[in-house]
Design an enzyme around this catalytic site. Sequence first.
Site, PDB file in Angstrom:
ATOM      1  CB  THR A 126      -7.399  30.752   9.144  1.00 23.82           C
ATOM      2  OG1 THR A 126      -7.919  31.485   8.022  1.00 23.82           O
ATOM      3  CG2 THR A 126      -8.588  30.244   9.954  1.00 23.82           C
ATOM      4  CD  GLU A 128     -12.243  32.959   5.467  1.00 19.90           C
ATOM      5  OE1 GLU A 128     -13.428  32.740   5.745  1.00 19.90           O
ATOM      6  OE2 GLU A 128     -11.894  33.802   4.641  1.00 19.90           O
ATOM      7  CE1 TYR A 150     -10.502  26.174   7.382  1.00 16.74           C
ATOM      8  CE2 TYR A 150     -10.643  28.554   7.091  1.00 16.74           C
ATOM      9  CZ  TYR A 150      -9.889  27.415   7.242  1.00 16.74           C
ATOM     10  OH  TYR A 150      -8.516  27.509   7.257  1.00 16.74           O
ATOM     11  CE  LYS A 154      -8.183  25.712  10.200  1.00 22.79           C
ATOM     12  NZ  LYS A 154      -6.889  25.080  10.479  1.00 22.79           N
TER      13      LYS A 154
HETATM   14  P1  NAP Z   1      -4.799  21.914   2.399  1.00 24.17           P
HETATM   15  O1  NAP Z   1      -3.912  21.945   1.198  1.00 24.17           O
HETATM   16  O2  NAP Z   1      -6.270  21.819   2.205  1.00 24.17           O
HETATM   17  O3  NAP Z   1      -4.306  20.682   3.306  1.00 24.17           O
HETATM   18  C1  NAP Z   1      -5.098  20.151   4.333  1.00 24.17           C
HETATM   19  C2  NAP Z   1      -4.466  18.860   4.804  1.00 24.17           C
HETATM   20  O4  NAP Z   1      -5.293  18.308   5.848  1.00 24.17           O
HETATM   21  C3  NAP Z   1      -4.348  17.774   3.722  1.00 24.17           C
HETATM   22  O5  NAP Z   1      -3.169  17.061   3.910  1.00 24.17           O
HETATM   23  C4  NAP Z   1      -5.540  16.881   4.046  1.00 24.17           C
HETATM   24  O6  NAP Z   1      -5.386  15.556   3.602  1.00 24.17           O
HETATM   25  C5  NAP Z   1      -5.506  16.930   5.562  1.00 24.17           C
HETATM   26  N1  NAP Z   1      -6.734  16.457   6.151  1.00 24.17           N
HETATM   27  C6  NAP Z   1      -8.013  16.782   5.796  1.00 24.17           C
HETATM   28  N2  NAP Z   1      -8.888  16.111   6.579  1.00 24.17           N
HETATM   29  C7  NAP Z   1      -8.154  15.344   7.417  1.00 24.17           C
HETATM   30  C8  NAP Z   1      -8.486  14.435   8.444  1.00 24.17           C
HETATM   31  N3  NAP Z   1      -9.753  14.203   8.763  1.00 24.17           N
HETATM   32  N4  NAP Z   1      -7.485  13.829   9.124  1.00 24.17           N
HETATM   33  C9  NAP Z   1      -6.187  14.078   8.810  1.00 24.17           C
HETATM   34  N5  NAP Z   1      -5.816  14.923   7.839  1.00 24.17           N
HETATM   35  C10 NAP Z   1      -6.790  15.558   7.159  1.00 24.17           C
HETATM   36  O7  NAP Z   1      -4.545  23.179   3.316  1.00 24.17           O
HETATM   37  P2  NAP Z   1      -3.268  24.163   3.368  1.00 24.17           P
HETATM   38  O8  NAP Z   1      -3.513  25.297   2.450  1.00 24.17           O
HETATM   39  O9  NAP Z   1      -2.025  23.379   3.282  1.00 24.17           O
HETATM   40  O10 NAP Z   1      -3.423  24.751   4.830  1.00 24.17           O
HETATM   41  C11 NAP Z   1      -2.814  24.114   5.945  1.00 24.17           C
HETATM   42  C12 NAP Z   1      -3.544  24.510   7.211  1.00 24.17           C
HETATM   43  O11 NAP Z   1      -3.489  25.919   7.367  1.00 24.17           O
HETATM   44  C13 NAP Z   1      -5.019  24.156   7.234  1.00 24.17           C
HETATM   45  O12 NAP Z   1      -5.351  23.857   8.568  1.00 24.17           O
HETATM   46  C14 NAP Z   1      -5.703  25.422   6.794  1.00 24.17           C
HETATM   47  O13 NAP Z   1      -7.026  25.459   7.302  1.00 24.17           O
HETATM   48  C15 NAP Z   1      -4.805  26.459   7.416  1.00 24.17           C
HETATM   49  N6  NAP Z   1      -4.713  27.744   6.749  1.00 24.17           N
HETATM   50  C16 NAP Z   1      -4.456  27.824   5.417  1.00 24.17           C
HETATM   51  C17 NAP Z   1      -4.310  29.054   4.823  1.00 24.17           C
HETATM   52  C18 NAP Z   1      -3.975  29.201   3.361  1.00 24.17           C
HETATM   53  O14 NAP Z   1      -4.156  30.292   2.821  1.00 24.17           O
HETATM   54  N7  NAP Z   1      -3.452  28.156   2.716  1.00 24.17           N
HETATM   55  C19 NAP Z   1      -4.428  30.223   5.599  1.00 24.17           C
HETATM   56  C20 NAP Z   1      -4.674  30.098   6.966  1.00 24.17           C
HETATM   57  C21 NAP Z   1      -4.792  28.853   7.534  1.00 24.17           C
HETATM   58  P3  NAP Z   1      -6.259  15.060   2.320  1.00 24.17           P
HETATM   59  O15 NAP Z   1      -5.726  15.836   1.172  1.00 24.17           O
HETATM   60  O16 NAP Z   1      -6.007  13.612   2.257  1.00 24.17           O
HETATM   61  O17 NAP Z   1      -7.684  15.405   2.633  1.00 24.17           O
HETATM   62  O1  F7E Z   2     -11.248  32.526  -2.013  1.00 25.79           O
HETATM   63  C1  F7E Z   2     -13.366  34.689  -4.054  1.00 25.79           C
HETATM   64  C2  F7E Z   2     -13.957  34.071  -2.804  1.00 25.79           C
HETATM   65  O2  F7E Z   2     -11.287  30.051  -1.851  1.00 25.79           O
HETATM   66  C3  F7E Z   2     -10.677  33.813  -2.007  1.00 25.79           C
HETATM   67  C4  F7E Z   2      -8.267  29.066   2.539  1.00 25.79           C
HETATM   68  O3  F7E Z   2      -6.933  28.656   2.417  1.00 25.79           O
HETATM   69  O4  F7E Z   2      -7.643  31.344   2.852  1.00 25.79           O
HETATM   70  C5  F7E Z   2      -8.409  30.483   2.047  1.00 25.79           C
HETATM   71  O5  F7E Z   2      -9.786  30.850   2.093  1.00 25.79           O
HETATM   72  C6  F7E Z   2     -11.704  34.845  -2.449  1.00 25.79           C
HETATM   73  C7  F7E Z   2     -13.069  34.708  -1.762  1.00 25.79           C
HETATM   74  O6  F7E Z   2      -9.776  31.421  -0.312  1.00 25.79           O
HETATM   75  C8  F7E Z   2     -14.055  32.383  -6.756  1.00 25.79           C
HETATM   76  O7  F7E Z   2     -15.340  34.399  -2.683  1.00 25.79           O
HETATM   77  C9  F7E Z   2     -14.285  34.501  -6.391  1.00 25.79           C
HETATM   78  O8  F7E Z   2     -13.540  35.985  -1.430  1.00 25.79           O
HETATM   79  O9  F7E Z   2      -9.177  31.197  -2.648  1.00 25.79           O
HETATM   80  P1  F7E Z   2     -10.360  31.211  -1.761  1.00 25.79           P
HETATM   81  P2  F7E Z   2     -10.444  31.876   1.063  1.00 25.79           P
HETATM   82  O10 F7E Z   2     -11.896  31.640   1.086  1.00 25.79           O
HETATM   83  O11 F7E Z   2      -9.967  33.254   1.342  1.00 25.79           O
HETATM   84  C10 F7E Z   2      -7.986  31.354   4.232  1.00 25.79           C
HETATM   85  C11 F7E Z   2      -7.051  32.286   4.940  1.00 25.79           C
HETATM   86  C12 F7E Z   2      -8.061  30.001   4.817  1.00 25.79           C
HETATM   87  O12 F7E Z   2      -7.765  29.788   5.984  1.00 25.79           O
HETATM   88  C13 F7E Z   2      -8.703  28.951   3.993  1.00 25.79           C
HETATM   89  O13 F7E Z   2      -8.360  27.654   4.451  1.00 25.79           O
HETATM   90  O14 F7E Z   2     -11.970  34.623  -3.835  1.00 25.79           O
HETATM   91  N1  F7E Z   2     -13.707  33.960  -5.277  1.00 25.79           N
HETATM   92  N2  F7E Z   2     -14.497  33.552  -7.297  1.00 25.79           N
HETATM   93  C14 F7E Z   2     -13.555  32.653  -5.481  1.00 25.79           C
HETATM   94  N3  F7E Z   2     -13.032  31.696  -4.688  1.00 25.79           N
HETATM   95  C15 F7E Z   2     -12.989  30.435  -5.173  1.00 25.79           C
HETATM   96  N4  F7E Z   2     -12.442  29.468  -4.414  1.00 25.79           N
HETATM   97  N5  F7E Z   2     -13.494  30.119  -6.418  1.00 25.79           N
HETATM   98  C16 F7E Z   2     -14.042  31.057  -7.247  1.00 25.79           C
HETATM   99  O15 F7E Z   2     -14.478  30.764  -8.351  1.00 25.79           O
END
Ligand code: NAP
Ligand code: F7E
Length: 322
Positions: A126, A128, A150, A154
Amino acid sequence: MTQAALITGITGQDGAYLAQLLLQKGYAVSGLLPRRSSDTLWRLRELGIEGDVNLIGGDVSDLSAVLRAVKESKAAEVYNLAAQSFVGTSWQQPLLTAQVSGVGAANVLESIRLTDPAIRFYQASTSEMFGLIQAEKQDEKTPFYPRSPYGVAKLYAHWMTINYRESFGMHASTGILFNHESPLRGIEFVTRKVTDAVARIKHGQQKELRLGNIDAKRDWGFAGDYVDAMWRMLQQDKGDDYVVATGLTTTVREMCRIAFAHVGLSYKDYVVIDPQFFRPAEVDVLLGNPAKAQRQLGWTAGTSLEQLITMMVDADMRRVGG
Ligand code: NAP
Ligand code: F7E
């Protein structure tokens, strides 16, 4: 012969889109399903693929369960998407986040090594991990500086993947994915929180939207595009590390403007800043350089932020409107 794949995190946003993509390509798709007391299959249902995947009970923090799933699925490709992925929660549950988002990856790598080291592996790394950014535009060579439990978890998973590749010659890849969103995004993340609120406000069910730091900037893309990059990584001759991003960055404020404007409203009339949503340490700006993914994988982000946000608002308008 049918190619088999195992996805951990199959019920999440990316897991659902990736399962759909792999099914379309003819894969037999299995997914690791942790035990939950409530229904977590809504995304697979929304994509109409709930009955097409083989769900294997197990938690990614349990090596024995992961090992069993790798063997039972007969997977040639394993995608490790399971994580406690919400950054805000990682300060409240830092050790759980470490176990699931960090050690979980080691469990999958170890299960592959013990079963068949030729199985190809994808790790969901990620942006992050860049946190307090060390270069204006982040690429595969940019040093990491995570700003949340987090991000730290990661980073462990990221380096374990590289270490298994270098130690055991495994085909193990990391995708350093920047934020990607969709109508299937969890409601706690800011884009979906905003698009859901826009729909509720428009339908008279909500009066205001409370947000934290709306000056934060993110490089946002569409999840449907990003899962294709994951698959492409595992089709290469060797494992490698890739930044996956759009190359554009936008404030949360501007994202709000686009979402509200799509239904004829001004965000200024509804957004209220609430310090409870500020984070102990913030990632102020992220901006990725996807040149390597473009060059080596032939991948580009195909969806603009405007298209993405309007797609999400439209989906939430349909949901809220019944
Ligand atoms: P998400 O919607 O939060 O999905 C996470 C998945 O992991 C869900 O299916 C969840 O199941 C499962 N999970 C959580 N705890 C678990 C456990 N202990 N054992 C097995 N499964 C578990 O995340 P996403 O947005 O699809 O992202 C997919 C991956 O990419 C994650 O690893 C995330 O950190 C990474 N990532 C996401 C982004 C982004 O912007 N979306 C960017 C960079 C990296 P439950 O719902 O049952 O908990
Ligand atoms: O926040 C700001 C917050 O929670 C984005 C995950 O998928 O992407 C995600 O992480 C920004 C931050 O995503 C609110 O402070 C303001 O600056 O949507 P977010 P994230 O933290 O960037 C990365 C790449 C991952 O890997 C993660 O798994 O938005 N923000 N106000 C807020 N964010 C939230 N959630 N809620 C607010 O009210």
